[in-house]
Design a protein around this motif. Structure first.
Motif, short mmCIF file in Angstrom:
data_model
loop_
_atom_site.label_atom_id
_atom_site.label_comp_id
_atom_site.label_asym_id
_atom_site.label_seq_id
_atom_site.Cartn_x
_atom_site.Cartn_y
_atom_site.Cartn_z
N ASN A 181 2.61 1.85 -3.18
CA ASN A 181 1.54 2.54 -4.33
C ASN A 181 1.13 3.84 -3.99
OD1 ASN A 181 -0.03 1.05 -6.46
ND2 ASN A 181 -0.48 -0.79 -4.73
N ALA A 182 1.10 4.16 -2.62
CA ALA A 182 1.00 5.87 -2.44
C ALA A 182 2.17 6.52 -2.58
CB ALA A 182 0.91 5.68 -0.70
N LEU A 227 0.97 -1.07 -0.10
CA LEU A 227 -0.02 0.03 -0.11
C LEU A 227 0.72 1.31 0.05
CD1 LEU A 227 -2.92 1.14 0.34
CD2 LEU A 227 -2.54 1.23 2.80
N THR A 228 1.93 1.25 0.77
CA THR A 228 2.91 2.37 0.98
C THR A 228 3.49 2.59 -0.62
OG1 THR A 228 3.08 1.92 3.17
CG2 THR A 228 4.55 3.63 2.44
#
Ligand SMILES: Nc1ncnc2c1ncn2[C@@H]1O[C@H](COP(=O)(O)OP(=O)(O)O)[C@@H](O)[C@H]1O
Ligand SMILES: [Mg+2]
Lengths: 318, 251
Positions: A187-188, A184-185
């Protein structure tokens, strides 16, 4: 377990059983093909982890070579067991990636792409230039194969199973990383680096992490490749091979975990089946490529996603 | 007590002084207004405070510690989070995931946690915290929607939710009410007050004068990169320099 997971489970199980049985129904030449295909799957999936942060590099295949050379040198000249040199190959590629991050991640986007290409070529030139220990243009030959309980790993079938097991494990790890908060990070960092920074994400650290993990696994892929081939040369890891990786990822699509796998498998099988057409092969390949990019800009993964949605609606309406 | 102290901060872009020897302080627990015409240097000030730029000269102290020149992520770690002038979200992620990224500092996972799920507590902590923030900002019902699908008001609320998830002591808000109708503005003002009441200090850049006067205890006015005035809302409203430079222009 809910319904959807069950279908997924059945598909995975069938695929796995199919892959276990497959080599016994193939000719020698196609057994070889399958070994390299499975290795290439690891190459594209590890590359995708890198692209999660939004950075596309041209050094991935060279990192594969770093693993290959490490494993070849250690097993041939230092007498280290191949079972150890394969993970060490990954580790050395990861460490080198860590060291290269400092200069490389000063750049982003297009500059990073070019920078990574330049550094990769410099590494390849070092393999050609330093005959000791890398063997120059002709590389290193008579690379030992693994030994275990008297199994002959020169034979494609045992080696196929070895590759299948190692690559499956690696894919599992890569999948877990992507689905975790780390994924997720990453992607962020890709979608809005400043926003990620503003809530405390060290974007440099996460780019480096992705680069190191991608290099770790492609380093392992490199070792797997050369212990089967029995030799390693600088030309196996040239920009030509890198272009194939890019094509597989783009044609397959890079928004899902399986997109690049579909790309690598479909295009490799296609390429293999065009073998008889010899001189027309590059032309046909090229035309198909252009067509697929024109008509499926989102990649092959998009078709399978459409299929999934279609099955879902079919189910719910029945 | 001053939580944030800006001392003689200048920021030059080539020959242009976007900020020229600006000083002001924000007190702990207040909502502090930072206003001025377009191009006055407000956003540049925010970028200097949050580490996206480092000041050409001058010092920035937070909680008594010099922070100028630190990286954005280290400054976030100290407790300063900014929001962006153009609504900035992870548009391709869901509302919940957006806030989860905001929980990065609260519960960062390492590779081993990610692989084996050993440290379930970290994951759990982040999830619980994210849900709490969503509830606080009134976004619970939208948590599975993609950020890009939200109406403007909710997008702004989400931007603040992401910031809030990082448990900041100070939030820098850059024009949170821009483009909103009066009803949306009123709701955002309530939310801003609610955030402030939890003990978070806020520095607010905003053109909507009613909102600024209604929310802020102290106001700093910039004009062409220099400090024009400082004071309570009533003093600012009556300040001739401010009226000429800024409020006079039809506001
Ligand atoms: N990165 C930059 N490079 C050059 N000039 C800049 C940069 N950022 C801001 N400026 C200039 O600094 C001045 C202040 O801009 P800004 O801080 O965005 O104003 P405000 O937010 O108050 O409207 C403007 O004249 C702007 O053009
Ligand atoms: Mg601005």
């Amino acid at each position: 377990m809910n319904k959807f997971n069950l279908t997924q489970f059945v598909v995975m199980l069938t695929l796995f059983i199919g892959l276990i049985l497959l080599p016994h129904y193939l000719r020698y030449q196609h057994q070889d093909f399958m070994i390299f295909l499975i290795i290439n799957v690891l190459v594209v999936v590890s590359y995708r982890l890198m692209t999660l942060t939004g950075e596309w590099s041209l050094i991935h295949i060279v990192m594969m070579g770093v693993g290959a050379y490490t494993s070849a040198l250690m097993s041939k000249h230092m007498g280290v067991s191949v079972w150890l040199t394969i993970p060490l190959a990954g580790l050395s590629a990861a460490v080198l990636a860590g060291l290269l991050s400092t200069p490389l991640f000063r750049m982003t986007q297009f500059y990073f792409l070019i920078g990574s290409f330049a550094v990769g070529e410099a590494i390849r030139l070092a393999w050609i230039f330093f005959i000791k220990p890398f063997g120059g243009s002709s590389g290193i030959s008579s690379v030992p194969s693994p030994e275990l309980l008297g199994i002959d790993f020169m034979d494609p079938i045992p080696y196929y199973y070895l590759v299948l097991i190692v690559v499956s494990l690696c894919l599992w790890v890569l999948y877990r990383i992507e689905k975790s908060r780390i994924g997720l990070t990453l992607n962020a960092v890709h979608w809005k680096a400043p926003l990620a920074q503003s809530v405390g994400v060290n974007t440099w650290k996460y780019r480096t992490l992705a680069f190191m993990v991608a290099s770790l696994f492609v380093g392992i892929a490199g070792a797997l490749k050369i212990h089967y081939l029995g030799n390693v040369t600088p030309h196996q890891f040239g920009v030509g091979s890198m272009v194939f990786v890019l094509i597989w990822v783009i044609v397959g699509g890079y928004n899902t975990f399986y997109g690049p796998i579909i790309g690598a498998v479909v295009l490799s099988v296609l390429d293999e089946s065009l073998r008889n057409l010899n001189e027309y092969r590059p032309a046909i390949y090229g035309v198909l490529l252009i067509i697929s990019i024109m008509f499926m800009p989102k990649g092959l993964e998009h078709i399978s996603q459409g299929l999934k949605d279609w099955i879902k609606t079919a189910k719910s309406s029945s | 007590m001053a939580l944030l102290e800006i001392n003689n901060v200048s920021k030059h872009f080539g020959g242009l002084a976007a900020l020229d020897e600006v000083s002001f302080s924000a007190l702990e627990g207040e909502i502090h207004g930072l206003i001025g015409p377009n191009g006055a240097g407000k956003s540049t000030m925010f970028k200097n405070i949050s580490g996206f730029y480092s000041p050409t000269t001058g010092t920035i102290r937070f909680n008594g510690q010099d922070i100028q020149g630190l990286s954005p992520s280290s400054i976030a770690k100290l407790g300063i989070v900014r929001t962006f002038q153009e609504t900035t979200l992870f548009q391709e992620l869901t509302v919940f995931e957006n806030v989860l990224v905001g929980c990065h500092l609260e519960a960062e996972v390492n590779l081993l946690d990610a692989l084996f799920g050993l440290n379930k507590k970290v994951q759990q902590k982040a999830n619980v915290h994210a849900l709490k923030v969503l509830d606080f900002m009134g976004l619970t019902e939208r948590k599975d929607q993609l950020a890009i699908e939200l109406p403007l008001g909710s997008q702004r609320a989400l931007a603040i939710a992401i910031a809030l998830a990082a448990k900041p002591k100070l939030i820098l808000m850059d024009e949170p009410f821009a483009g909103m109708n009066p009803e949306e503005t009123r709701q955002m003002m309530d939310l801003t007050r609610k955030v402030n009441e939890t003990g978070v200090t806020i520095v607010l850049v905003e053109h909507d004068m009613k909102a600024v006067m209604g929310l802020c205890e102290n106001i700093t006015v910039l004009n062409f990169g220099t400090l024009l005035a400082q004071g309570k809302p009533d003093e600012i409203r009556q300040n001739d320099k401010v009226i000429n430079a800024y409020l006079g222009g039809g506001h």
